[in-house]
Design a protein around this motif. Structure first.
Motif, PDB file in Angstrom:
ATOM      1  N   VAL A  67      19.126 -56.018   4.237  1.00 55.82           N
ATOM      2  CA  VAL A  67      17.975 -55.227   4.654  1.00 55.82           C
ATOM      3  C   VAL A  67      18.377 -53.769   4.489  1.00 55.82           C
ATOM      4  O   VAL A  67      19.274 -53.283   5.179  1.00 55.82           O
ATOM      5  CB  VAL A  67      17.584 -55.552   6.115  1.00 55.82           C
ATOM      6  N   VAL A  68      17.738 -53.102   3.518  1.00 48.78           N
ATOM      7  CA  VAL A  68      18.162 -51.755   3.130  1.00 48.78           C
ATOM      8  C   VAL A  68      16.973 -50.796   3.101  1.00 48.78           C
ATOM      9  O   VAL A  68      15.836 -51.221   2.921  1.00 48.78           O
ATOM     10  CB  VAL A  68      18.872 -51.768   1.758  1.00 48.78           C
ATOM     11  N   PRO A  69      17.243 -49.502   3.262  1.00 54.33           N
ATOM     12  CA  PRO A  69      16.149 -48.521   3.197  1.00 54.33           C
ATOM     13  C   PRO A  69      15.419 -48.599   1.859  1.00 54.33           C
ATOM     14  O   PRO A  69      16.027 -48.934   0.838  1.00 54.33           O
ATOM     15  CB  PRO A  69      16.856 -47.168   3.344  1.00 54.33           C
ATOM     16  N   GLY A  70      14.146 -48.279   1.882  1.00 49.64           N
ATOM     17  CA  GLY A  70      13.310 -48.376   0.697  1.00 49.64           C
ATOM     18  C   GLY A  70      13.748 -47.532  -0.473  1.00 49.64           C
ATOM     19  O   GLY A  70      13.425 -47.837  -1.622  1.00 49.64           O
ATOM     20  N   ASN A  71      14.502 -46.467  -0.215  1.00 47.91           N
ATOM     21  CA  ASN A  71      14.966 -45.606  -1.303  1.00 47.91           C
ATOM     22  C   ASN A  71      16.386 -45.978  -1.741  1.00 47.91           C
ATOM     23  O   ASN A  71      17.041 -45.224  -2.437  1.00 47.91           O
ATOM     24  CB  ASN A  71      14.908 -44.134  -0.898  1.00 47.91           C
ATOM     25  N   HIS A  72      16.858 -47.143  -1.324  1.00 47.60           N
ATOM     26  CA  HIS A  72      18.204 -47.600  -1.666  1.00 47.60           C
ATOM     27  C   HIS A  72      18.155 -48.822  -2.570  1.00 47.60           C
ATOM     28  O   HIS A  72      17.148 -49.512  -2.643  1.00 47.60           O
ATOM     29  CB  HIS A  72      18.969 -47.999  -0.398  1.00 47.60           C
ATOM     30  N   GLU A  73      19.270 -49.076  -3.223  1.00 49.68           N
ATOM     31  CA  GLU A  73      19.509 -50.310  -3.956  1.00 49.68           C
ATOM     32  C   GLU A  73      20.758 -50.930  -3.372  1.00 49.68           C
ATOM     33  O   GLU A  73      21.668 -50.225  -2.946  1.00 49.68           O
ATOM     34  CB  GLU A  73      19.725 -50.021  -5.440  1.00 49.68           C
ATOM     35  N   VAL A  74      20.794 -52.252  -3.350  1.00 42.77           N
ATOM     36  CA  VAL A  74      21.976 -52.939  -2.831  1.00 42.77           C
ATOM     37  C   VAL A  74      23.168 -52.622  -3.726  1.00 42.77           C
ATOM     38  O   VAL A  74      23.062 -52.651  -4.950  1.00 42.77           O
ATOM     39  CB  VAL A  74      21.754 -54.464  -2.781  1.00 42.77           C
ATOM     40  N   ASP A  75      24.286 -52.307  -3.095  1.00 38.50           N
ATOM     41  CA  ASP A  75      25.549 -52.137  -3.798  1.00 38.50           C
ATOM     42  C   ASP A  75      26.154 -53.547  -3.867  1.00 38.50           C
ATOM     43  O   ASP A  75      26.651 -54.058  -2.857  1.00 38.50           O
ATOM     44  CB  ASP A  75      26.436 -51.169  -3.009  1.00 38.50           C
ATOM     45  N   LEU A  76      26.046 -54.182  -5.030  1.00 39.28           N
ATOM     46  CA  LEU A  76      26.456 -55.582  -5.161  1.00 39.28           C
ATOM     47  C   LEU A  76      27.917 -55.810  -4.802  1.00 39.28           C
ATOM     48  O   LEU A  76      28.257 -56.834  -4.195  1.00 39.28           O
ATOM     49  CB  LEU A  76      26.152 -56.109  -6.566  1.00 39.28           C
TER      50      LEU A  76
END
Length: 166
Positions: A67-76
């Motif tokens: 669950v991440v902020p909308g302006n973020h991408e998951v750091d795989l």
């Protein structure tokens, strides 16, 4: 937080049962633009407090949720490490509904078909409340981050980066 009169989703019913305060906030859906930025614009809220729910699969532990902020991408790499995996990837879109019971743009961290390990980005704690999907497109849940974290048994971790910094 008062409950507005909107259809109850499974996620909302689960929060009711747990006596967790939340608000349901409807927004206009644009099928062509399901991004969190659109949701934030519709809500009139900062993108940093509108969180998206992403489902990943690790090479060792299987499915887990970020669950991440909308302006973020998951750091795989970071997500894999915190979840006990060597590698992790976002699941294919066609697996989302059968795995979680939710569709793209309406995936809630609350009330999936099965309880998956869940990780919430550390910035959630920076806000008095955050928005997450209520489990359908066009409806968000506004709730206090500690309530969400406690309810889904999430681990708070640095699992994402701002979209332009990856």
């Amino acid at each position: 937080m008062a409950h507005s009169k909107v259809e109850k989703t499974n996620a909302a019913r689960l929060l009711d049962r747990a006596k967790i305060a939340y608000e349901t906030v409807p927004y206009r859906v644009d099928e062509e633009h399901l991004a969190a930025t659109h949701v934030a614009e519709q809500l009139g809220e900062a993108i940093e407090c509108v969180f998206k729910t992403l489902v990943l699969r690790g090479d060792r532990t299987g499915y887990f949720v970020c669950v991440v902020p909308g302006n973020h991408e998951v750091d795989l790499k970071a997500a894999a490490k915190i979840s006990g995996n060597k590698k992790a990837e976002l699941i294919p879109m066609k697996e989302l509904l059968p795995t979680t019971g939710y569709v793209r743009g309406g995936c809630s961290p609350i009330g999936m078909k099965k309880a998956f390990p869940t990780y919430v980005h550390t910035t959630a704690a920076d806000h008095p409340f955050i928005y997450v999907s209520a489990g359908v497109r066009g409806l968000q849940l506004k709730l206090a981050p500690p309530d969400l974290i406690r309810f889904v048994g999430a681990i708070v971790a640095d699992i994402s980066r701002e979209a332009n910094s990856l």
